[in-house]
Design a protein around this motif. Structure first.
Motif, short mmCIF file in Angstrom:
data_model
loop_
_atom_site.label_atom_id
_atom_site.label_comp_id
_atom_site.label_asym_id
_atom_site.label_seq_id
_atom_site.Cartn_x
_atom_site.Cartn_y
_atom_site.Cartn_z
N LEU A 102 0.82 -1.21 0.00
CA LEU A 102 0.00 0.00 0.00
C LEU A 102 0.85 1.26 0.00
O LEU A 102 0.53 2.24 -0.70
CB LEU A 102 -0.93 -0.02 1.21
CG LEU A 102 -1.97 -1.15 1.19
CD1 LEU A 102 -2.75 -1.19 2.49
CD2 LEU A 102 -2.91 -1.00 0.00
N THR A 105 2.29 1.65 -3.49
CA THR A 105 1.23 2.02 -4.43
C THR A 105 0.87 3.48 -4.28
O THR A 105 0.71 4.21 -5.27
CB THR A 105 -0.02 1.14 -4.21
OG1 THR A 105 0.35 -0.24 -4.38
CG2 THR A 105 -1.12 1.48 -5.19
N ARG A 106 0.75 3.93 -3.06
CA ARG A 106 0.46 5.36 -2.85
C ARG A 106 1.59 6.23 -3.38
O ARG A 106 1.34 7.24 -4.05
CB ARG A 106 0.27 5.63 -1.35
CG ARG A 106 0.01 7.11 -1.03
CD ARG A 106 -0.09 7.35 0.46
NE ARG A 106 1.11 6.90 1.16
CZ ARG A 106 1.28 6.99 2.47
NH1 ARG A 106 0.33 7.47 3.24
NH2 ARG A 106 2.40 6.56 3.03
N ASP A 109 1.36 6.72 -6.95
CA ASP A 109 0.07 7.25 -7.38
C ASP A 109 -0.77 6.18 -8.06
O ASP A 109 -1.47 6.45 -9.05
CB ASP A 109 0.27 8.45 -8.32
CG ASP A 109 -0.80 9.51 -8.14
OD1 ASP A 109 -1.52 9.45 -7.12
OD2 ASP A 109 -0.93 10.38 -9.02
N LYS A 132 -6.26 4.66 4.46
CA LYS A 132 -5.85 5.89 3.77
C LYS A 132 -5.15 5.61 2.44
O LYS A 132 -5.07 6.50 1.58
CB LYS A 132 -4.92 6.71 4.67
CG LYS A 132 -3.55 6.09 4.93
CD LYS A 132 -2.71 6.94 5.84
CE LYS A 132 -1.28 6.41 5.99
NZ LYS A 132 -1.23 4.99 6.38
N ASP A 133 -4.64 4.40 2.28
CA ASP A 133 -3.91 4.05 1.05
C ASP A 133 -4.74 3.20 0.09
O ASP A 133 -4.25 2.82 -0.97
CB ASP A 133 -2.62 3.29 1.41
CG ASP A 133 -1.67 4.14 2.23
OD1 ASP A 133 -1.66 5.37 2.04
OD2 ASP A 133 -0.93 3.57 3.05
N THR A 135 -8.11 2.51 -2.39
CA THR A 135 -9.04 3.21 -3.27
C THR A 135 -10.48 2.76 -3.04
O THR A 135 -11.41 3.57 -3.13
CB THR A 135 -8.67 2.94 -4.74
OG1 THR A 135 -7.32 3.34 -4.95
CG2 THR A 135 -9.58 3.68 -5.70
N ARG A 199 -8.54 6.20 -9.29
CA ARG A 199 -7.88 6.90 -8.19
C ARG A 199 -8.72 8.07 -7.67
O ARG A 199 -8.77 8.34 -6.47
CB ARG A 199 -6.51 7.40 -8.65
CG ARG A 199 -5.67 8.02 -7.53
CD ARG A 199 -4.29 8.36 -8.02
NE ARG A 199 -4.33 9.21 -9.21
CZ ARG A 199 -4.00 8.80 -10.44
NH1 ARG A 199 -3.62 7.55 -10.64
NH2 ARG A 199 -4.06 9.63 -11.46
#
Length: 246
Positions: A102, A105-106, A109, A132-133, A135, A199
């Protein structure tokens, strides 16, 4: 703006438990009115070189009105928590730590979804720090939930503060089902516009061409849940009969 219908969480012969080639998948879903395939191969047999080859194969399989978007499904060490990932995210190893998946990935983006929370009670391992990370969270996974969404799924997504997602978890013909993600793109379909829509939350989960959320409660949801219960009983009966013949 352009609206497209995507099928999510699709496995091909590039996964170790599926067999459909990418071009066959593209043709099959084109016939069913889907123009985007959000692929989701198991990371456990991939390498960085295989990932790069796979990205090229997805591009080659795209065309004739269908976009094949490469993606990987990462799982934890004992195969309980699964996270599909899309975007320009580098290959992260075969079974990386979920928090690392995660975070990377964050940082890239990208897009990450919490898959089938009720499979092996994966929801019990959910770390609130992950939200928070992420979608979205799958409220309906055709392979594991069957013909109806889990009755607790919508409330669970709301508790996490995450948008609902529907997915086929396609491994074979039994997972064909009228579930789709309707995406609103800012331009023609491409990896960039599709991943941007995911996203940015420009999507709606559909079932039978209408909002899937209507089937998480109410009379329609109860009827579908009853149909799924009957289907599951029939499937178990058939399997038991076949096993007795062996």
């Amino acid at each position: 703006m352009t609206t497209v219908r995507a099928v999510a969480h699709i496995h091909s012969e590039w996964s170790d438990d599926a067999s459909w080639p990418l071009d066959r998948l593209a043709a099959a879903f084109r016939k069913r009115g889907r123009s985007v395939l959000l692929m989701c191969e198991h990371s456990r047999t991939f390498t960085e070189a295989k990932w790069e080859e796979y990205v090229q194969a997805c591009a080659a399989a795209s065309g004739d009105g269908v976009l094949v978007v490469p993606g990987l499904e990462y799982n934890d060490a004992d195969n309980v928590v699964h996270i599909p990932v899309w975007g320009e995210v580098p290959f992260l190893s075969q079974t990386p730590d979920i928090a690392d998946v995660l975070a990377h990935t964050r940082a890239a983006d990208g897009v990450a979804v919490f898959a089938h929370p009720w499979r092996r009670n994966a929801w019990r391992r959910f770390d609130p720090a992950w939200a928070k990370d992420l979608t979205a969270v799958e409220i309906w996974n055709r392979k594991y939930d069957g013909w109806a969404p889990n009755r607790q799924a919508r409330a669970y997504a709301e508790r996490l503060g995450l948008p609902p997602f529907v997915a086929l978890d396609f491994h074979g013909a039994r997972q064909f089902f009228p579930l789709a993600m309707e995406l609103t793109l800012t331009g023609p379909p491409s990896r960039t516009t599709v991943e941007d829509a995911l996203r940015d939350g420009r999507f709606e989960p559909l079932a039978f061409s209408r909002s899937a959320l209507r089937l998480t409660s109410g009379v329609g949801g109860l009827a579908l849940a009853a149909a799924e219960a009957a289907r599951a009983v029939a499937a178990r009966t058939v399997r038991a009969a076949l096993n007795r013949r062996k």
